[in-house]
Design an enzyme around this catalytic site. Structure first.
Site, PDB file in Angstrom:
ATOM      1  N   LYS A  13      51.655  56.146   2.784  1.00 60.26           N
ATOM      2  CA  LYS A  13      50.885  55.536   3.879  1.00 60.26           C
ATOM      3  C   LYS A  13      51.402  54.154   4.262  1.00 60.26           C
ATOM      4  O   LYS A  13      52.057  53.465   3.492  1.00 60.26           O
ATOM      5  CB  LYS A  13      49.400  55.541   3.533  1.00 60.26           C
ATOM      6  CG  LYS A  13      48.866  56.984   3.699  1.00 60.26           C
ATOM      7  CD  LYS A  13      47.389  57.111   3.703  1.00 60.26           C
ATOM      8  CE  LYS A  13      47.049  58.584   3.985  1.00 60.26           C
ATOM      9  NZ  LYS A  13      45.669  58.913   3.666  1.00 60.26           N
TER      10      LYS A  13
ATOM     11  N   ARG B  26      46.104  63.346  -3.544  1.00 56.20           N
ATOM     12  CA  ARG B  26      46.751  64.114  -2.465  1.00 56.20           C
ATOM     13  C   ARG B  26      48.131  63.506  -2.245  1.00 56.20           C
ATOM     14  O   ARG B  26      48.227  62.319  -1.912  1.00 56.20           O
ATOM     15  CB  ARG B  26      45.887  64.013  -1.203  1.00 56.20           C
ATOM     16  CG  ARG B  26      46.352  64.863  -0.047  1.00 56.20           C
ATOM     17  CD  ARG B  26      45.389  64.731   1.126  1.00 56.20           C
ATOM     18  NE  ARG B  26      45.833  65.523   2.244  1.00 56.20           N
ATOM     19  CZ  ARG B  26      46.771  65.152   3.098  1.00 56.20           C
ATOM     20  NH1 ARG B  26      47.357  63.983   2.982  1.00 56.20           N
ATOM     21  NH2 ARG B  26      47.118  65.953   4.093  1.00 56.20           N
TER      22      ARG B  26
END
Ligand code: HH2
Length: 260
Positions: A201, A236
């Site tokens: 991210k 995840r």
């Protein structure tokens, strides 16, 4: 939880798995690398992403869900659409991962017999990073998720089937993400398993000055290990092998695994 994006535009892996055969192969590779669940998504939720029609999303994900479930793999469907969730469950998915947080009553009705990941997002993918604002991000996100979990239970979702996710990067500044990770204990205290998605991210890229998301796997694994150390139960991740190594070290240094 291994990420399998059947999309042309996901922020780090859009494109290569748009064709069902390639997606199914990748799902199998993720399991060989150590994933316990394959999270299949057909709509990118990256900041600014345009929505996908229900038909397009179905066409992308259902054949992949069907093939992976038929091969005995545990599949979760990453969708905000009750229609897609319902069809994926019928095709063999066991978990619905709703980045919309089960706010839609139709979604709550759809998922009653399944496992669910309830994720927090402020705004929508199109607008969420414009000016995310909180008085106290940790308390607001934790309180919002507690309310959503109770709402899901009232709709008939089993408490033991619920997992909560603070939604790293979904309507959050770098500092909001860091605060949520620093105080993950607040969310863990609610008593539901906590899922974390830090993989590749932008906030990690900002911390280390790396633009290319595929070059953020090492720091993603570090952040995953730290999240496990703070009580996260589900990670995840795109780089499943590296993440499993980081999680293993985190668990071992917590005394949760022994060696002799
Ligand atoms: N992050 C993304 C998508 N789905 N689901 C949960 N529960 N938690 C997350 O943090 C999360 C998620 C975004 O990552 P990715 O799927 O790699 O990208 P894109 O949305 O562009 O497909």
């Amino acid at each position: 939880m291994g990420v399998l994006n059947v999309t042309p535009d996901s922020f780090s892996d859009g494109g290569p798995f748009l064709e069902s055969g390639a997606a199914i192969d990748q799902g199998r590779r993720l399991v060989e690398a150590g994933a316990g669940v394959i999270d299949v998504g057909g709509e990118s939720t990256r900041p600014g992403a345009a929505p996908v029609t229900e038909n397009d999303e179905r066409r992308r994900v259902i054949p992949v869900v069907e093939a992976l479930a038929a091969a005995g793999l545990v599949v979760s469907i990453d969708t905000m659409k009750p229609g897609v969730a319902a069809e994926a469950l019928a095709a063999g998915a066991e978990i619905v991962n709703d980045v919309g947080g089960l706010v839609d009553p139709a979604m709550r009705e759809t998922v009653t017999g399944a496992g669910v990941v309830i994720m927090h997002m402020q705004g929508t993918p199109r607008t969420m990073q414009i000016d995310p604002t909180y008085a106290d991000v940790v308390e607001e996100v934790t309180g919002w998720l507690a309310t959503r979990a109770k709402q899901a239970e009232a709709a008939g979702v089993r408490p033991q089937s619920i997992c909560l996710d603070p939604g790293i990067g979904f309507g959050k500044t770098v500092d909001h993400n860091l605060s949520l990770l620093a105080r993950l204990d607040r969310l863990v205290e609610l008593g539901y398993p906590v899922a974390i998605g830090v993989s590749r991210k932008a906030f990690l890229g900002r911390l280390i000055g790396v633009e290319d998301p595929t070059q953020r796997d090492l720091v993603s694994a570090v952040a995953a290990g730290l999240a496990v150390e703070r009580g996260a139960a589900v990670i995840r991740a795109h780089d499943v092998a590296g993440t499993c190594q980081a999680v293993l070290v985190a668990e071992a240094t917590l005394g949760a695994r022994t060696w002799s």
